[in-house]
Design an enzyme around this catalytic site. Sequence first.
Site, PDB file in Angstrom:
ATOM      1  N   MET A 129     -25.707 -28.440 -20.583  1.00  0.00           N
ATOM      2  CA  MET A 129     -27.156 -28.653 -20.551  1.00  0.00           C
ATOM      3  C   MET A 129     -27.821 -28.161 -19.266  1.00  0.00           C
ATOM      4  O   MET A 129     -28.832 -28.724 -18.835  1.00  0.00           O
ATOM      5  CB  MET A 129     -27.457 -30.150 -20.755  1.00  0.00           C
ATOM      6  CG  MET A 129     -26.913 -30.712 -22.057  1.00  0.00           C
ATOM      7  SD  MET A 129     -27.504 -29.795 -23.491  1.00  0.00           S
ATOM      8  CE  MET A 129     -29.162 -30.454 -23.581  1.00  0.00           C
ATOM      9  N   ASN A 160     -22.696 -18.310 -25.082  1.00  0.00           N
ATOM     10  CA  ASN A 160     -23.322 -19.612 -25.344  1.00  0.00           C
ATOM     11  C   ASN A 160     -23.516 -19.768 -26.845  1.00  0.00           C
ATOM     12  O   ASN A 160     -23.623 -18.774 -27.569  1.00  0.00           O
ATOM     13  CB  ASN A 160     -24.687 -19.687 -24.652  1.00  0.00           C
ATOM     14  CG  ASN A 160     -25.364 -21.040 -24.861  1.00  0.00           C
ATOM     15  OD1 ASN A 160     -24.720 -22.094 -24.799  1.00  0.00           O
ATOM     16  ND2 ASN A 160     -26.655 -21.020 -25.138  1.00  0.00           N
ATOM     17  N   HIS A 181     -26.087 -21.652 -29.619  1.00  0.00           N
ATOM     18  CA  HIS A 181     -27.398 -22.295 -29.704  1.00  0.00           C
ATOM     19  C   HIS A 181     -27.640 -22.745 -31.148  1.00  0.00           C
ATOM     20  O   HIS A 181     -27.388 -21.980 -32.083  1.00  0.00           O
ATOM     21  CB  HIS A 181     -28.483 -21.302 -29.257  1.00  0.00           C
ATOM     22  CG  HIS A 181     -29.846 -21.913 -29.259  1.00  0.00           C
ATOM     23  ND1 HIS A 181     -30.242 -22.815 -28.289  1.00  0.00           N
ATOM     24  CD2 HIS A 181     -30.883 -21.796 -30.124  1.00  0.00           C
ATOM     25  CE1 HIS A 181     -31.477 -23.214 -28.565  1.00  0.00           C
ATOM     26  NE2 HIS A 181     -31.888 -22.613 -29.666  1.00  0.00           N
ATOM     27  N   GLY A 234     -18.689 -32.550 -27.169  1.00  0.00           N
ATOM     28  CA  GLY A 234     -17.516 -31.679 -27.082  1.00  0.00           C
ATOM     29  C   GLY A 234     -16.957 -31.196 -28.403  1.00  0.00           C
ATOM     30  O   GLY A 234     -15.814 -30.757 -28.470  1.00  0.00           O
ATOM     31  N   SER A 235     -17.756 -31.233 -29.473  1.00  0.00           N
ATOM     32  CA  SER A 235     -17.186 -30.789 -30.757  1.00  0.00           C
ATOM     33  C   SER A 235     -16.953 -29.272 -30.771  1.00  0.00           C
ATOM     34  O   SER A 235     -15.997 -28.794 -31.387  1.00  0.00           O
ATOM     35  CB  SER A 235     -18.065 -31.219 -31.935  1.00  0.00           C
ATOM     36  OG  SER A 235     -19.265 -30.499 -31.958  1.00  0.00           O
TER      37      SER A 235
HETATM   38  C1  GRF Z   1     -24.456 -27.952 -30.100  1.00  0.00           C
HETATM   39  O1  GRF Z   1     -25.388 -28.175 -31.105  1.00  0.00           O
HETATM   40  C2  GRF Z   1     -24.705 -26.638 -29.404  1.00  0.00           C
HETATM   41  O2  GRF Z   1     -25.219 -25.649 -30.258  1.00  0.00           O
HETATM   42  C3  GRF Z   1     -25.743 -26.999 -28.371  1.00  0.00           C
HETATM   43  O3  GRF Z   1     -25.353 -28.278 -27.923  1.00  0.00           O
HETATM   44  C4  GRF Z   1     -24.612 -28.945 -28.949  1.00  0.00           C
HETATM   45  C5  GRF Z   1     -23.302 -29.324 -28.336  1.00  0.00           C
HETATM   46  O4  GRF Z   1     -22.507 -30.082 -29.206  1.00  0.00           O
HETATM   47  N1  GRF Z   1     -25.811 -26.001 -27.341  1.00  0.00           N
HETATM   48  P1  GRF Z   1     -21.003 -30.385 -28.839  1.00  0.00           P
HETATM   49  O5  GRF Z   1     -21.004 -31.072 -27.469  1.00  0.00           O
HETATM   50  O6  GRF Z   1     -20.260 -29.084 -28.800  1.00  0.00           O
HETATM   51  O7  GRF Z   1     -20.509 -31.300 -29.903  1.00  0.00           O
END
Ligand code: GRF
Length: 208
Positions: free
Chosen positions: A95, A112, A114, A15-16
């Site tokens: 995911m 999104n 990536h 969730g960052s």
């Molecule tokens: C991030 O690296 C994002 O680019 C990818 O999944 C990861 C999610 O990280 N799709 P967070 O949960 O937002 O910390």
Amino acid sequence: MRKKTRIAVLASGRGSNFEALSSACLEGGYPASIEILIADNSQAGAIAAAAARNIPSVTVDCGPKRGTMSDEASDRMARLCRERGIDLVCLAGFMRIVRGALLDAYAGKMLNIHPALLPSFKGLDGQHQALEYGVRYSGCTVHFVDKGVDTGPIIIQRVVPVRQDDTVESLSARILAEEHRAYPEAVRLYAERRLRIEGRRVIIDEET
Ligand code: GRF
């Protein structure tokens, strides 16, 4: 003053990016607000982050098939978004491939992030793929979501160097710091109605 863009964030993990977006939304003058977090599992770290910010969250069981979602789940998420008047859906470490009613309802209104420079290294473990391939630069991409996997029109990319001694962890951390800048920036552009999709290209209009 224009009404704020109402966002739903979909997340599966840490969730960052949710935190980065919600921090941006708290800044004075930021043109968007997060109205709901939707998680596909109750263990998602994003849920605690949402609670700490008084943002409501809902866990939706997306079905047993990894990486995708059932029709029922898609219907439920579309309904949740509609009920809350959501204008924009932001996938942040979600995911599962979005399909069905949710994608239909938010075509052109779903973003999104990536962890690679698309169109290279689509799908899972973009950082690992970049390291294995031996590229000198990688980074992150914020893009519109379409029916494919990481194939929609690109809004913003930020580049980071790949160092000789990088591990997946060190490269991921360097990319993540850029993700936390790129996502709020892309959402701001969207909320300011400055993005136009022309074919595969996204045109960014000047600030007015
Ligand atoms: C991030 O690296 C994002 O680019 C990818 O999944 C990861 C999610 O990280 N799709 P967070 O949960 O937002 O910390």
